[in-house]
Motif scaffolding. Structure first.
Motif, PDB file in Angstrom:
ATOM      1  N   ASN A 202     -14.114  -6.190  -3.090  1.00 42.67           N
ATOM      2  CA  ASN A 202     -14.378  -5.191  -4.124  1.00 42.67           C
ATOM      3  C   ASN A 202     -13.108  -4.725  -4.826  1.00 42.67           C
ATOM      4  N   GLY A 203     -11.976  -5.330  -4.487  1.00 45.68           N
ATOM      5  CA  GLY A 203     -10.717  -4.935  -5.103  1.00 45.68           C
ATOM      6  C   GLY A 203     -10.053  -3.736  -4.460  1.00 45.68           C
ATOM      7  N   LYS A 204     -10.604  -3.279  -3.329  1.00 42.56           N
ATOM      8  CA  LYS A 204     -10.040  -2.134  -2.639  1.00 42.56           C
ATOM      9  C   LYS A 204      -8.966  -2.621  -1.662  1.00 42.56           C
ATOM     10  N   PRO A 205      -7.745  -2.042  -1.733  1.00 48.65           N
ATOM     11  CA  PRO A 205      -6.693  -2.493  -0.823  1.00 48.65           C
ATOM     12  C   PRO A 205      -6.877  -1.941   0.588  1.00 48.65           C
ATOM     13  N   SER A 206      -6.527  -2.763   1.559  1.00 51.19           N
ATOM     14  CA  SER A 206      -6.514  -2.298   2.940  1.00 51.19           C
ATOM     15  C   SER A 206      -5.267  -2.857   3.612  1.00 51.19           C
TER      16      SER A 206
ATOM     17  N   GLN B 226      -6.367  -7.066  -0.881  1.00 49.72           N
ATOM     18  CA  GLN B 226      -7.558  -6.529  -1.543  1.00 49.72           C
ATOM     19  C   GLN B 226      -8.801  -7.174  -0.960  1.00 49.72           C
ATOM     20  N   ASP B 227      -9.809  -6.355  -0.712  1.00 46.87           N
ATOM     21  CA  ASP B 227     -11.064  -6.904  -0.222  1.00 46.87           C
ATOM     22  C   ASP B 227     -11.874  -7.432  -1.409  1.00 46.87           C
TER      23      ASP B 227
ATOM     24  N   LEU C 176       0.824  -1.198   0.000  1.00 49.69           N
ATOM     25  CA  LEU C 176       0.000   0.000   0.000  1.00 49.69           C
ATOM     26  C   LEU C 176       0.863   1.254   0.000  1.00 49.69           C
TER      27      LEU C 176
ATOM     28  N   ALA D 190      -0.577  -4.829   1.935  1.00 52.14           N
ATOM     29  CA  ALA D 190      -2.005  -4.669   1.675  1.00 52.14           C
ATOM     30  C   ALA D 190      -2.616  -5.974   1.191  1.00 52.14           C
TER      31      ALA D 190
END
Length: 91
Positions: free
Chosen positions: A32-36, A29-30, A13, A27
């Motif tokens: 939805n493809g959003k990294p956390s 990806q969740d 990230l 990171a």
């Protein structure tokens, strides 16, 4: 052996260097493809080339193994050896 934390990461990230230390925020990806953020890898800057080299070597080994598997899958099946039509001894 003490238990060590296991982190799963499929990306980085953020990466920074401060005071001779590289900090990589790992990171994942969740759905939805959003990294956390999943963890923080902290490496002395002097050791960063060795770590990067280890990861690069691992990647080359994985790629070589994948090429070997692909080549084996594409190679024709070896034909059963045929009995020779004639034999010659001596001569």
């Amino acid at each position: 052996m003490p238990e060590i934390p296991t982190l799963f990461a499929d990306g980085v990230l953020e990466a920074t260097v401060r005071h001779g230390v590289a900090r990589l925020t790992l990171a994942v990806q969740d759905g939805n493809g959003k990294p956390s953020a999943t963890g923080l890898l902290v490496v002395p800057l002097a050791q960063l080339p060795a770590m990067a080299g280890s990861i690069s070597r691992l990647m080359r080994e994985v790629e070589a193994k994948a090429r070997d598997v692909q080549a084996a899958a594409q190679a024709p099946e070896p034909a059963a050896p045929e009995a020779p039509a004639a034999f010659r001894f001596g001569g």
